[in-house]
Design an enzyme around this catalytic site. Structure first.
Site, PDB file in Angstrom:
ATOM      1  N   HIS A 307       0.849  -1.187   0.000  1.00 15.86           N
ATOM      2  CA  HIS A 307       0.000   0.000   0.000  1.00 15.86           C
ATOM      3  C   HIS A 307       0.880   1.230   0.000  1.00 15.86           C
ATOM      4  O   HIS A 307       1.937   1.225   0.636  1.00 15.86           O
ATOM      5  CB  HIS A 307      -0.923   0.013   1.241  1.00 15.86           C
ATOM      6  CG  HIS A 307      -2.073   0.925   1.072  1.00 15.86           C
ATOM      7  ND1 HIS A 307      -1.987   2.268   1.360  1.00 15.86           N
ATOM      8  CD2 HIS A 307      -3.326   0.716   0.599  1.00 15.86           C
ATOM      9  CE1 HIS A 307      -3.146   2.828   1.085  1.00 15.86           C
ATOM     10  NE2 HIS A 307      -3.972   1.923   0.618  1.00 15.86           N
ATOM     11  N   ASP A 365      -7.904  -5.568   0.435  1.00 19.30           N
ATOM     12  CA  ASP A 365      -8.451  -6.375  -0.653  1.00 19.30           C
ATOM     13  C   ASP A 365      -7.862  -7.770  -0.756  1.00 19.30           C
ATOM     14  O   ASP A 365      -8.252  -8.542  -1.625  1.00 19.30           O
ATOM     15  CB  ASP A 365      -8.323  -5.601  -1.965  1.00 19.30           C
ATOM     16  CG  ASP A 365      -9.343  -4.485  -1.995  1.00 19.30           C
ATOM     17  OD1 ASP A 365     -10.436  -4.693  -1.435  1.00 19.30           O
ATOM     18  OD2 ASP A 365      -9.054  -3.408  -2.532  1.00 19.30           O
TER      19      ASP A 365
HETATM   20  N1  CMC Z   1       3.964  -7.446  -5.048  1.00 16.46           N
HETATM   21  C1  CMC Z   1       5.296  -7.423  -5.281  1.00 16.46           C
HETATM   22  N2  CMC Z   1       6.071  -6.350  -5.129  1.00 16.46           N
HETATM   23  C2  CMC Z   1       5.486  -5.223  -4.731  1.00 16.46           C
HETATM   24  C3  CMC Z   1       4.103  -5.144  -4.471  1.00 16.46           C
HETATM   25  C4  CMC Z   1       3.335  -6.329  -4.634  1.00 16.46           C
HETATM   26  N3  CMC Z   1       2.034  -6.323  -4.408  1.00 16.46           N
HETATM   27  N4  CMC Z   1       3.773  -3.892  -4.091  1.00 16.46           N
HETATM   28  C5  CMC Z   1       4.921  -3.193  -4.120  1.00 16.46           C
HETATM   29  N5  CMC Z   1       5.952  -4.001  -4.509  1.00 16.46           N
HETATM   30  C6  CMC Z   1       7.368  -3.646  -4.591  1.00 16.46           C
HETATM   31  C7  CMC Z   1       7.685  -2.867  -5.861  1.00 16.46           C
HETATM   32  O1  CMC Z   1       8.049  -3.733  -6.919  1.00 16.46           O
HETATM   33  C8  CMC Z   1       8.803  -1.997  -5.393  1.00 16.46           C
HETATM   34  O2  CMC Z   1       9.976  -2.788  -5.311  1.00 16.46           O
HETATM   35  P1  CMC Z   1      11.414  -2.164  -5.722  1.00 16.46           P
HETATM   36  O3  CMC Z   1      11.682  -1.106  -4.699  1.00 16.46           O
HETATM   37  O4  CMC Z   1      12.354  -3.314  -5.667  1.00 16.46           O
HETATM   38  O5  CMC Z   1      11.258  -1.596  -7.110  1.00 16.46           O
HETATM   39  C9  CMC Z   1       8.432  -1.648  -3.950  1.00 16.46           C
HETATM   40  O6  CMC Z   1       7.647  -2.758  -3.510  1.00 16.46           O
HETATM   41  C10 CMC Z   1       7.613  -0.363  -3.822  1.00 16.46           C
HETATM   42  O7  CMC Z   1       6.494  -0.486  -4.682  1.00 16.46           O
HETATM   43  P2  CMC Z   1       5.778   0.716  -5.398  1.00 16.46           P
HETATM   44  O8  CMC Z   1       5.062   0.222  -6.606  1.00 16.46           O
HETATM   45  O9  CMC Z   1       6.768   1.834  -5.588  1.00 16.46           O
HETATM   46  O10 CMC Z   1       4.765   1.150  -4.273  1.00 16.46           O
HETATM   47  P3  CMC Z   1       3.548   2.099  -4.486  1.00 16.46           P
HETATM   48  O11 CMC Z   1       3.330   2.782  -3.211  1.00 16.46           O
HETATM   49  O12 CMC Z   1       3.737   2.940  -5.698  1.00 16.46           O
HETATM   50  O13 CMC Z   1       2.361   1.089  -4.828  1.00 16.46           O
HETATM   51  C11 CMC Z   1       0.502  -0.344  -4.619  1.00 16.46           C
HETATM   52  C12 CMC Z   1       1.351   0.746  -3.953  1.00 16.46           C
HETATM   53  C13 CMC Z   1      -0.745  -0.605  -3.780  1.00 16.46           C
HETATM   54  C14 CMC Z   1       0.036   0.167  -6.006  1.00 16.46           C
HETATM   55  C15 CMC Z   1       1.356  -1.622  -4.782  1.00 16.46           C
HETATM   56  O14 CMC Z   1       1.787  -2.083  -3.516  1.00 16.46           O
HETATM   57  C16 CMC Z   1       0.621  -2.712  -5.532  1.00 16.46           C
HETATM   58  O15 CMC Z   1       0.626  -2.724  -6.768  1.00 16.46           O
HETATM   59  N6  CMC Z   1      -0.043  -3.664  -4.797  1.00 16.46           N
HETATM   60  C17 CMC Z   1      -0.827  -4.691  -5.431  1.00 16.46           C
HETATM   61  C18 CMC Z   1      -2.178  -4.137  -5.842  1.00 16.46           C
HETATM   62  C19 CMC Z   1      -3.101  -3.953  -4.648  1.00 16.46           C
HETATM   63  O16 CMC Z   1      -3.253  -4.841  -3.821  1.00 16.46           O
HETATM   64  N7  CMC Z   1      -3.779  -2.787  -4.620  1.00 16.46           N
HETATM   65  C20 CMC Z   1      -4.796  -2.508  -3.604  1.00 16.46           C
HETATM   66  C21 CMC Z   1      -4.401  -1.387  -2.703  1.00 16.46           C
HETATM   67  S1  CMC Z   1      -5.535  -1.316  -1.282  1.00 16.46           S
HETATM   68  C22 CMC Z   1      -7.061  -0.894  -1.969  1.00 16.46           C
HETATM   69  C23 CMC Z   1      -7.083   0.501  -2.443  1.00 16.46           C
HETATM   70  O17 CMC Z   1      -7.005   1.406  -1.611  1.00 16.46           O
HETATM   71  O18 CMC Z   1      -7.249   0.713  -3.658  1.00 16.46           O
END
Ligand code: CMC
Length: 430
Positions: A307, A365
């Site tokens: 998140h 989720d």
């Molecule tokens: N699986 C694998 N790696 C992950 C994941 C994941 N679900 N989430 C983040 N990472 C890794 C990402 O690859 C990155 O690694 P590195 O530093 O080596 O490049 C690091 O963690 C930081 O990730 P980010 O994409 O920069 O983080 P963000 O804050 O931009 O993204 C997120 C947040 C929710 C989009 C992401 O964690 C994600 O895609 N999660 C899966 C989708 C999900 O479950 N979304 C629902 C969120 S809760 C409901 C809502 O409020 O909508």
């Protein structure tokens, strides 16, 4: 409380003073407006990693402590003691209602649930396999073509009627989308039912036999709606604010929010989690799946994990996990293996260095889809359920923004990296 910072241009020695403002909770924010005036530079923050886009009094999240407050009230207390309709009132009006206020609000929401009959005909135009989010987004936008009596955004009573209408009608539109998928007759809302019981009835009743509403199903749905009702400046809420900041018709702004919610990184994650669990198949395949997640070339994510704000735990995930046990015990024999797989996957991931070092925890989720599935709601409808809930938050944020006399159009700047000016070359010389 405010702190002052000095920004110095090292080439010219020119300085300017920046002031960090404190809110009631959370980190201070640096007012960077003087930077443009004093130095002629913009700030650069793709993905809003460090930028507060607005001031707001609605929802507070402390991502490190796993705290979520709606108008100051912890989500755990609201989940245990409140109802979705009361939470919607709280978000929209700012304080908990008195008994009379709650009754009046509930009454108004109940009596706005029917939609214009012409609007229902839109569903006949959609293909049998249309994704419900596509239908809901389109039909919500088209509400702008129907409800002309309350779209003066500067008129508080108009804003209030709009707020009640959209909270009341979203379930009816969602149910129409669901019935379209099933090719079943649309079931009209019933004013003798509470909000969530009415949703279940519109979804699952059929004209040929009686349908009885299960109280645990209604309770579980109410809980999920409370937990999804608001989440401060998330992508869909920010989209509603940005679209609304142009003075656009409020239904169009909410439709923009529905579209933004659809993506798998946001509200679409609940649907993606079940697809993922099904593709993993069994506990024996977890290690191989996690190896793919960790291999960046594979572009596979552990859906329902991570998140932008929560870097310790998502308080909503804890509450939902507990409800999963109750719902599965009552209805969900078919979903039990998926739940067991999810529990094991969570356990393994939480010990894995990849997830630990990146502070990735299960979010709301990871488990919500399992509950929806056990209630008989199909996967493609999960994000629509999220949209029903988040409508309360979208409306609260839209109201907050529009009622602010200092509202300005949201208009980000950019770092341009395209070609410099060049002259047009006629076709025969290219
Ligand atoms: N699986 C694998 N790696 C992950 C994941 C994941 N679900 N989430 C983040 N990472 C890794 C990402 O690859 C990155 O690694 P590195 O530093 O080596 O490049 C690091 O963690 C930081 O990730 P980010 O994409 O920069 O983080 P963000 O804050 O931009 O993204 C997120 C947040 C929710 C989009 C992401 O964690 C994600 O895609 N999660 C899966 C989708 C999900 O479950 N979304 C629902 C969120 S809760 C409901 C809502 O409020 O909508």
């Amino acid at each position: 409380m405010s702190t002052k910072y000095e920004l110095k241009d090292l080439a010219t020695g020119k300085t300017s003073t920046l002031e960090a403002r404190g809110g009631t909770l959370g980190p201070q924010v640096l007012d960077i407006a003087p930077i443009v005036k004093d130095h002629g530079v913009f700030t650069f923050d793709p993905g809003f990693m460090a930028t507060a886009s607005t001031e707001s009094r609605i929802t507070y999240i402390d991502g490190d402590a796993g705290v979520l407050l709606y108008r100051g009230y912890p989500v755990e207390q609201l989940a245990e003691k409140s109802s979705f309709v009361e939470v919607a009132y709280l978000l929209i009006y700012g304080s908990l209602p008195s008994k009379a206020q709650l009754e009046a609000f509930r009454n108004s929401i109940t009596r706005h649930t029917m939609v214009n009959e012409h609007l229902l005909r839109f569903f006949q135009g959609f293909r049998y396999d249309a994704h419900p989010m596509a239908m809901v987004s389109a039909v919500v936008a088209s509400m702008a073509a129907f409800y002309h009596d309350s779209t003066d955004i500067n008129e508080p009573r108009h804003r209030e009627i709009f707020a009640h209408r959209i909270v009341a009608k979203l379930p009816t539109i969602a149910a129409a989308a669901y019935k379209h998928l099933l090719a079943q007759p649309f079931v009209y809302p019933r004013n003798d039912l509470r909000y969530c019981s009415n949703i279940l009835n519109m979804f699952f009743a059929v004209p040929c036999e009686p349908y009885s509403i299960d109280p645990i199903a209604a309770e579980a749905l109410d809980l999920l709606l409370i937990l999804h009702a608001d989440h401060e400046q998330n992508a869909s809420t920010s989209t509603v604010r940005l679209a609304g900041s142009t003075g656009a018709n409020p239904y169009a702004a909410i439709s923009a929010g529905v579209s933004a919610l659809w993506g798998p990184a946001h509200g679409g994650a609940n649907e993606a989690v079940l697809d993922m669990l099904e593709s993993i198949g069994s506990v024996a395949n977890i290690d191989a799946f996690l190896a793919r997640v960790k291999d960046k070339r594979d572009h596979v994510r552990l859906m329902g994990f991570g998140h932008r704000v929560y870097k310790n735990f998502d308080p909503r995930a804890k509450i939902i996990r507990a409800m999963c046990y109750r719902v599965l015990e009552k209805f969900g024999h078919a979903e039990t293996p998926l739940f067991e797989l999810a529990l094991r996957l969570e356990e393994i991931a939480l010990k894995d260095e990849y997830f630990v070092s990146r502070k990735l925890y299960p979010n709301v989720d990871f488990y919500s889809g399992i509950i929806y599935s056990a209630l008989g709601i199909p996967r493609s409808m999960f994000t629509v359920m999220f949209a029903i809930a988040r409508t309360a938050g979208w409306v609260a944020h839209w109201q907050e923004m529009v009622s602010d006399p200092h509202m300005r159009i949201g208009r980000p700047r950019q770092l341009y990296t395209g070609p410099t000016q060049r002259d047009y070359v006629p076709l025969d010389r290219r």
